[in-house]
Design a protein around this motif. Structure first.
Motif, PDB file in Angstrom:
ATOM      1  N   SER A   1       9.096  12.037  -4.084  1.00  0.00           N
ATOM      2  CA  SER A   1       9.878  12.078  -2.844  1.00  0.00           C
ATOM      3  C   SER A   1       8.994  11.979  -1.596  1.00  0.00           C
ATOM      4  O   SER A   1       9.477  11.637  -0.522  1.00  0.00           O
ATOM      5  CB  SER A   1      10.718  13.354  -2.784  1.00  0.00           C
ATOM      6  N   LYS A   2       7.697  12.229  -1.722  1.00  0.00           N
ATOM      7  CA  LYS A   2       6.771  12.138  -0.579  1.00  0.00           C
ATOM      8  C   LYS A   2       6.094  10.773  -0.480  1.00  0.00           C
ATOM      9  O   LYS A   2       5.354  10.502   0.460  1.00  0.00           O
ATOM     10  CB  LYS A   2       5.716  13.229  -0.672  1.00  0.00           C
ATOM     11  N   LEU A   3       6.347   9.903  -1.459  1.00  0.00           N
ATOM     12  CA  LEU A   3       5.719   8.585  -1.506  1.00  0.00           C
ATOM     13  C   LEU A   3       6.417   7.605  -0.566  1.00  0.00           C
ATOM     14  O   LEU A   3       7.645   7.517  -0.544  1.00  0.00           O
ATOM     15  CB  LEU A   3       5.786   8.031  -2.937  1.00  0.00           C
ATOM     16  N   LYS A   4       5.624   6.858   0.188  1.00  0.00           N
ATOM     17  CA  LYS A   4       6.126   5.750   0.994  1.00  0.00           C
ATOM     18  C   LYS A   4       5.318   4.518   0.601  1.00  0.00           C
ATOM     19  O   LYS A   4       4.103   4.578   0.434  1.00  0.00           O
ATOM     20  CB  LYS A   4       5.975   6.025   2.479  1.00  0.00           C
ATOM     21  N   THR A   5       6.022   3.400   0.445  1.00  0.00           N
ATOM     22  CA  THR A   5       5.387   2.138   0.102  1.00  0.00           C
ATOM     23  C   THR A   5       5.546   1.188   1.280  1.00  0.00           C
ATOM     24  O   THR A   5       6.654   0.995   1.773  1.00  0.00           O
ATOM     25  CB  THR A   5       6.019   1.529  -1.158  1.00  0.00           C
ATOM     26  N   PHE A   6       4.422   0.605   1.722  1.00  0.00           N
ATOM     27  CA  PHE A   6       4.410  -0.338   2.831  1.00  0.00           C
ATOM     28  C   PHE A   6       4.143  -1.728   2.256  1.00  0.00           C
ATOM     29  O   PHE A   6       3.069  -1.991   1.726  1.00  0.00           O
ATOM     30  CB  PHE A   6       3.335   0.045   3.847  1.00  0.00           C
ATOM     31  N   TRP A   7       5.144  -2.601   2.347  1.00  0.00           N
ATOM     32  CA  TRP A   7       5.071  -3.939   1.770  1.00  0.00           C
ATOM     33  C   TRP A   7       4.526  -4.928   2.795  1.00  0.00           C
ATOM     34  O   TRP A   7       4.947  -4.936   3.944  1.00  0.00           O
ATOM     35  CB  TRP A   7       6.444  -4.373   1.291  1.00  0.00           C
ATOM     36  N   CYS A   8       3.596  -5.772   2.346  1.00  0.00           N
ATOM     37  CA  CYS A   8       2.987  -6.798   3.189  1.00  0.00           C
ATOM     38  C   CYS A   8       3.664  -8.137   2.919  1.00  0.00           C
ATOM     39  O   CYS A   8       4.301  -8.322   1.881  1.00  0.00           O
ATOM     40  CB  CYS A   8       1.493  -6.921   2.881  1.00  0.00           C
ATOM     41  N   ASP A   9       3.471  -9.080   3.803  1.00  0.00           N
ATOM     42  CA  ASP A   9       4.108 -10.400   3.670  1.00  0.00           C
ATOM     43  C   ASP A   9       3.236 -11.326   2.816  1.00  0.00           C
ATOM     44  O   ASP A   9       2.693 -12.308   3.296  1.00  0.00           O
ATOM     45  CB  ASP A   9       4.357 -10.997   5.052  1.00  0.00           C
ATOM     46  N   TYR A  10       3.100 -10.968   1.553  1.00  0.00           N
ATOM     47  CA  TYR A  10       2.357 -11.793   0.607  1.00  0.00           C
ATOM     48  C   TYR A  10       2.940 -11.593  -0.782  1.00  0.00           C
ATOM     49  O   TYR A  10       2.988 -10.466  -1.284  1.00  0.00           O
ATOM     50  CB  TYR A  10       0.865 -11.415   0.598  1.00  0.00           C
ATOM     51  N   GLY A  11       3.425 -12.674  -1.387  1.00  0.00           N
ATOM     52  CA  GLY A  11       3.957 -12.611  -2.740  1.00  0.00           C
ATOM     53  C   GLY A  11       5.470 -12.503  -2.830  1.00  0.00           C
ATOM     54  O   GLY A  11       5.997 -12.305  -3.921  1.00  0.00           O
ATOM     55  N   TRP A  12       6.147 -12.631  -1.730  1.00  0.00           N
ATOM     56  CA  TRP A  12       7.612 -12.465  -1.677  1.00  0.00           C
ATOM     57  C   TRP A  12       8.352 -13.801  -1.667  1.00  0.00           C
ATOM     58  O   TRP A  12       7.835 -14.797  -1.187  1.00  0.00           O
ATOM     59  CB  TRP A  12       8.007 -11.747  -0.394  1.00  0.00           C
TER      60      TRP A  12
ATOM     61  N   SER B   1       0.858  -1.178   0.000  1.00  0.00           N
ATOM     62  CA  SER B   1       0.000   0.000   0.000  1.00  0.00           C
ATOM     63  C   SER B   1       0.897   1.232   0.000  1.00  0.00           C
ATOM     64  O   SER B   1       2.118   1.117   0.165  1.00  0.00           O
ATOM     65  CB  SER B   1      -0.926   0.013   1.221  1.00  0.00           C
ATOM     66  N   HIS B   2       0.295   2.384  -0.192  1.00  0.00           N
ATOM     67  CA  HIS B   2       1.042   3.641  -0.219  1.00  0.00           C
ATOM     68  C   HIS B   2       0.427   4.635   0.761  1.00  0.00           C
ATOM     69  O   HIS B   2      -0.725   4.500   1.152  1.00  0.00           O
ATOM     70  CB  HIS B   2       1.026   4.253  -1.627  1.00  0.00           C
ATOM     71  N   ASN B   3       1.206   5.635   1.107  1.00  0.00           N
ATOM     72  CA  ASN B   3       0.720   6.681   2.006  1.00  0.00           C
ATOM     73  C   ASN B   3      -0.098   7.740   1.270  1.00  0.00           C
ATOM     74  O   ASN B   3      -0.732   8.583   1.899  1.00  0.00           O
ATOM     75  CB  ASN B   3       1.881   7.339   2.748  1.00  0.00           C
ATOM     76  N   ILE B   4      -0.083   7.713  -0.050  1.00  0.00           N
ATOM     77  CA  ILE B   4      -0.869   8.641  -0.862  1.00  0.00           C
ATOM     78  C   ILE B   4      -1.553   7.858  -1.986  1.00  0.00           C
ATOM     79  O   ILE B   4      -1.148   6.741  -2.316  1.00  0.00           O
ATOM     80  CB  ILE B   4       0.013   9.772  -1.459  1.00  0.00           C
ATOM     81  N   ASP B   5      -2.601   8.433  -2.552  1.00  0.00           N
ATOM     82  CA  ASP B   5      -3.292   7.783  -3.673  1.00  0.00           C
ATOM     83  C   ASP B   5      -2.334   7.618  -4.850  1.00  0.00           C
ATOM     84  O   ASP B   5      -1.489   8.482  -5.101  1.00  0.00           O
ATOM     85  CB  ASP B   5      -4.481   8.621  -4.144  1.00  0.00           C
ATOM     86  N   GLU B   6      -2.492   6.497  -5.557  1.00  0.00           N
ATOM     87  CA  GLU B   6      -1.684   6.223  -6.749  1.00  0.00           C
ATOM     88  C   GLU B   6      -2.624   5.830  -7.885  1.00  0.00           C
ATOM     89  O   GLU B   6      -3.553   5.050  -7.679  1.00  0.00           O
ATOM     90  CB  GLU B   6      -0.711   5.071  -6.481  1.00  0.00           C
TER      91      GLU B   6
END
Length: 156
Positions: free
Chosen positions: A142-153, A79-84
């Motif tokens: 530069s303001k984007l943050k991506t939060f990776w979940c434990d699925y698909g790795w 997910s991201h901290n801002i809309d994509e």
């Protein structure tokens, strides 16, 4: 002003995505720690599955990231901290989003787009011919943050 993205659809100017992104400070594990501290291997997961362009697209004020993905590759849940917004130029993505126990899904093909809302986890799986697309945000990357979940790795 018209926008032409034809040079992104052809086969020229694409190189494998750099695989050192596990150390990207804007990539975080789902609990907020750096992705580099998570039990996953970025290079083994992404391998030669995603490509970036060397082609200029002439949109200096457009916060974007053009990408190409091989057939069948699934971008791990994140997910991201801002809309994509994802604009599909060629091929298609199957996007699954929302509750991981009962995700919603949508197929997004060439000429279409999908907007993921900030905080909504999702995966994207490339269709049988792969997919070429642009990710875009309403603020500088530069303001984007991506939060990776434990699925698909691939795990270490």
């Amino acid at each position: 002003m018209s926008i032409s993205l034809d040079n992104l659809v052809d086969a020229d100017g694409w190189i494998p995505m750099p695989l050192d992104q596990q150390n990207n400070p804007s990539y975080l594990w789902e609990d907020g720690r750096p992705l580099s501290d998570a039990p996953v291997d970025f290079a083994a997961t992404f391998g030669d599955s995603m490509w970036v362009t060397t082609q200029p697209i002439g949109l200096p004020v457009f916060n974007r990231n053009p990408l190409r993905v091989v057939p069948g590759f699934m971008v791990p849940r994140h997910s991201h901290n801002i809309d994509e917004t994802v604009l599909i130029l060629k091929g298609e993505y199957l996007i699954e989003f929302g509750d991981p126990e009962k995700p919603e899904s949508v197929r997004v093909g060439a000429g279409s787009f999908f907007t993921s809302r900030a905080g909504t986890p999702y995966t994207m799986t490339a269709g049988p011919e792969g997919v070429t697309y642009i990710e875009t945000w309403g603020v500088p990357v530069s303001k984007l943050k991506t939060f990776w979940c434990d699925y698909g790795w691939v795990h270490r």
